[in-house]
Every structure is written in C-alpha cells, then in structure tokens.
Write a protein that holds these residues in place. Structure first.
Motif, mmCIF file in Angstrom:
data_model
loop_
_atom_site.group_PDB
_atom_site.id
_atom_site.type_symbol
_atom_site.label_atom_id
_atom_site.label_comp_id
_atom_site.label_asym_id
_atom_site.label_seq_id
_atom_site.Cartn_x
_atom_site.Cartn_y
_atom_site.Cartn_z
ATOM 1 N N ASP A 1 18.371 -53.633 29.993
ATOM 2 C CA ASP A 1 19.069 -54.325 28.907
ATOM 3 C C ASP A 1 20.585 -54.382 29.117
ATOM 4 O OD1 ASP A 1 16.712 -54.816 27.412
ATOM 5 O OD2 ASP A 1 16.740 -52.739 26.682
ATOM 6 N N ASN A 2 21.042 -54.010 30.301
ATOM 7 C CA ASN A 2 22.487 -54.014 30.581
ATOM 8 C C ASN A 2 22.956 -55.461 30.744
ATOM 9 O OD1 ASN A 2 25.093 -53.746 31.549
ATOM 10 N ND2 ASN A 2 24.578 -52.175 33.063
ATOM 11 N N PRO A 3 23.821 -55.957 29.853
ATOM 12 C CA PRO A 3 24.244 -57.370 29.941
ATOM 13 C C PRO A 3 25.051 -57.681 31.192
ATOM 14 C CG PRO A 3 25.554 -56.174 28.316
ATOM 15 C CD PRO A 3 24.446 -55.251 28.715
ATOM 16 N N GLY B 1 20.241 -57.460 32.386
ATOM 17 C CA GLY B 1 19.980 -57.893 31.017
ATOM 18 C C GLY B 1 19.648 -59.364 30.834
ATOM 19 N N PRO B 2 20.452 -60.292 31.345
ATOM 20 C CA PRO B 2 20.203 -61.731 31.103
ATOM 21 C C PRO B 2 19.055 -62.316 31.920
ATOM 22 C CG PRO B 2 22.524 -61.266 31.616
ATOM 23 C CD PRO B 2 21.735 -60.073 32.005
ATOM 24 N N LYS C 1 14.384 -59.808 37.233
ATOM 25 C CA LYS C 1 14.759 -58.393 37.127
ATOM 26 C C LYS C 1 14.103 -57.566 38.225
ATOM 27 C CE LYS C 1 15.017 -58.354 32.005
ATOM 28 N NZ LYS C 1 16.387 -57.935 31.694
#
Length: 445
Positions: free
Chosen positions: A251-253, A257-258, A264
């Motif tokens: 979930d690290n932007p 995340g994106p 991923k």
C-alpha cells in the motif's frame, strides 16, 4: 638466484587496480563527456571507473546524460572486464593465442574463479566465455526487439540500450543508460524477465553453471553440496524477498501502491532478484519503507553465488553458517547436510568472511557518519550496497562529500576483490605450522 613469484591474490588485486586506473584516465578525456570540450573531474571519473570495474553500479552522475556514447562504451567495457574477471580474461586470451595454459596462469585463474574443485580449469575458462557470449547476446536480442517493437524505440537506439542493459545485467553491474534505471518498464515482463534471467545466470557462479550443464539430461541429477546450497539458497532468498516486499510495500504510494496485482508481483520479484547485487530498480528505492530497507541490508550483504559476477559474502557462506548454527542447536558433533559433513576448514573460512565483512562495513560506517548529516539508515544502505557491489541507492550518492565518496570507492574495491583475498594479498609471509598447541575450552555465551 630464482625470482620470487607474486601470490595470485596480489596479482588479482593489482590487476583490478590497474584497470580502474586505466578506466579513470579514459573517462577523464574530453571524448568521454557528453558536454563537448569538457573533461570529467578526477573523483567523478575514479568513482565511476571503480564502480564499473567492481560491477557495483553506484554513480555520482547520470550515466545516460553525463557521459557521451563513447564514455558509456568505456563504462560498459569496464564492467564487462570486471564481471568476467581479470584473470579469467587474461587466461582466455592466452588460450585463444596459444591454445595452452602455463601452470602459473592456471593458479591465477583459480584465484579468480575458485575452481580448484572442478579439476579442469581450462574447461571452466572456456565455459565462462561460452556462457557469457551466449547469455549476453540472447538477452540483448530479446531486449532489442522489445524496445523497438513494443515501445517504438528507434532500431539503433533499441540495439544499444538492449546490449548495454544485457551486459550490465549478466555482470550484475547495475548500470543503466536511464536516470530512473528500469522504472519505466516496471510492468513489462518482456523487459524485466530477460534482465532477471541474465542476473540469475551470472550470479549463480560458474562452478554451479558448469555442474548444471554437465548434469543436464539426467532424470535425477546428482548435485554437489555447493550447487545444492547455491541453487536452493538462492531460490529461498528470492522467494523470501518477494514476499516481504509485497507485504511491506503493498500500500506504499511511492512504490507498489498504485500498481495492479500482476504489476505488484512482477515489480516485487524483480526488486528481490536485483537486491542480491544486480542493482537495477523497478521501483523508487528512496521511497521504500524501513522494513524493506532492512530486508535489503540482508539481501545485499549476502549477495549471490561464489565465483560468479555477483558480490556480497555469498550464498554458500551464509547458509554454511546457518547449518553450523542448526547442527549446534541439535547437538550434532559434525555439521551435516544431505548426508555429507562440511569440512572444518570451510566452516572457519565462512566465519572469517562474515566477521571481516561485517567489520569492514562497520568501520566504513564509523568513518563516514562524521562526514555527513544524512540519515543513518540511508548511509548504511549505501555502504552495504557498495560492499556487496549491488549499486542500489536511496539517491544520496551524489550528495555525499568527497571524503565519503572516497570511502565508498575503497569499499567497492574491497567488496569486489574479496575481504579474504585482499587479506591474503596484504600478507607478505604465510607460514604453515607443523605443530599444534594443547586444546582448551573457554566459556562462551
């Protein structure tokens, strides 16, 4: 009166220093700079040449914009020589010219490839050449076609970028002609998979490749302990790294995340593979979480297989010590693995490598911290990356003062030549004792 022959370890260290000096000189000439008529400063040229010869990939200037096409070709030549091994290169040239190898040349090659157990050093030297050419050309072709057909890059540019990155990946050099490495292709499996294959093949080590090729075609191949530890240990580290990166960066932007699920997974796998001395990055290393940085410390320090293009203390060193601990916990008198005992001398060597390596990195950290106000975790990341000849950076390399950059230069050299090899090279007299002292058991723990 007979002349004293230099120890192979001394020749090895001096050979690397000589190529670094030559590379520095070439990079200081005006033709190496993209800016016409200007020459690179000495420290910039020295840092880049050392990073290239030591197949590290740390840079203080952007490779694609600071250096001209000729300068980039010089850098590519330097990390090809560094990855291939100075002594291996010299031996192969001798083979091509005369078809024979002198005893001293064999000793020098053995010091570089650690191939004493293989028996036929000449066959190993030929294998190095065949594997290097085959893998680099195959991966360069795959990247060339993908860049040209898949991304609309002009054919000439695609060929150059494909060749540069193929050679850089196989030699675990980490140099890229793009300032953001391969972040623009973080979701493109047809770019990242060839790079990962080149990284893994180059990082396994030539003794392992020699054995895998010799055992190919058998239904149940019989692997040596070295090959088993290297292959299964490498797979375990890649799987562990991929899993941890997915968990900590999901979930690290600033990183994963994106991205979508498949994106991923691919980026996490590539990051895990690259962390073990390749040095390419498909995500922003400077945006990693603290947990991911800690994982990178471990993966970079361990590195890849022995006698390959990877750096670090090596997979076998780490897992031999794991086996020492495991067998000690179980109360076994001997350190055993797959029905075989691990020799005491190998255990001592693994301990020596680990302790000396940790001491070198710790000393470098103590020397560099007073020279900068940058965060400890980023400085430590840079130092472990330099020692493991990885090349990953949180983006602070160019910000470091000249004194700190000089320390990193020394660390890259030590990491490539090897702590133990360098220690042997510095030891002018090695005396074999013909006696042993009585045994005594001090209390430990």
């Amino acid at each position: 009166m007979t002349s004293r022959v230099a120890h192979p370890a001394v020749v090895l260290a001096l050979s690397f220093l000589s190529v670094i000096a030559l590379g520095t000189l070439l990079l200081m000439l005006p033709f190496a700079r993209a800016q016409a008529g200007e020459s690179a400063p000495f420290l910039t040229a020295l840092f880049t040449a050392t990073s290239a010869v030591c197949v590290t990939g740390l840079v203080v200037v952007d490779t694609g914009t600071y250096w001209s096409g000729t300068g980039q070709a010089v850098i590519m030549g330097l990390f090809q020589i560094g990855g291939f091994g100075m002594m291996t290169s010299a031996t192969l040239m001798g083979l091509l010219i005369s078809g024979q190898m002198r005893i001293r040349t064999r000793l020098l090659l053995q010091a570089e490839t650690h191939s004493l157990a293989l028996g036929d050093v000449k066959s190993v030297a030929k294998l190095v050449l065949k594997v290097t050419v085959a893998v680099e050309l195959a991966m360069a072709l795959a990247l060339w076609l993908r860049f040209a057909l898949g991304h609309g890059m002009p054919w000439g540019d695609a060929a150059w970028h494909g060749l540069f990155h193929s050679i850089s990946a196989f030699n675990n050099a980490g140099f890229s002609t793009w300032g953001d490495s391969v972040m623009a292709y973080s979701g493109d499996a047809l770019v990242l998979v060839p790079l990962m294959l080149a990284i893994v093949i180059g990082g396994l080590g030539f003794p392992v490749l020699h054995e895998l090729l010799a055992e190919r075609g058998r239904k149940r191949p019989i692997w040596s302990m070295h090959t088993a530890i290297t292959v299964w240990g490498s797979l375990a580290l890649v799987a562990l790294g991929t899993g941890v990166i997915l968990l900590t960066e999901f979930d690290n932007p600033g990183t994963l995340g994106p991205m979508g699920w498949a994106h991923k997974a691919l980026a996490a796998l590539f990051t895990s593979v690259s962390a073990r001395t390749a040095g390419f990055n498909a995500i922003d290393i400077g945006a990693l979480t603290t947990e991911s940085l800690a994982l990178h410390y471990v993966l970079m320090f361990i590195g890849g297989g022995s006698a390959g293009t990877a750096g670090g203390v090596k997979v076998t060193t780490f897992f031999v010590l794991v086996l020492v601990v495991w067998n000690e916990i179980r109360g076994h008198r001997d350190v055993e693995f797959r029905g075989r005992r691990i020799a005491d001398a190998v255990q001592r060597q693994a301990i020596t490598i680990m302790v000396l390596s940790a001491a070198v990195v710790s000393l470098a950290l103590l020397l560099i911290l007073p020279l900068t106000t940058l965060p400890l975790e980023k400085v430590l990341f840079e130092l472990v990356s330099a020692f493991g000849t990885v090349g990953l950076s949180t983006g602070i390399t160019a910000e470091l003062p000249p004194g700190a950059q000089s320390i990193i230069i020394a660390l890259m050299f030590v990491g490539r030549v090897g702590v133990v090899t360098l220690a042997v090279a510095l030891a002018t007299n090695q005396i074999r004792r013909n006696y042993r002292y009585p045994e005594e058991k001090p209390i430990v723990g």
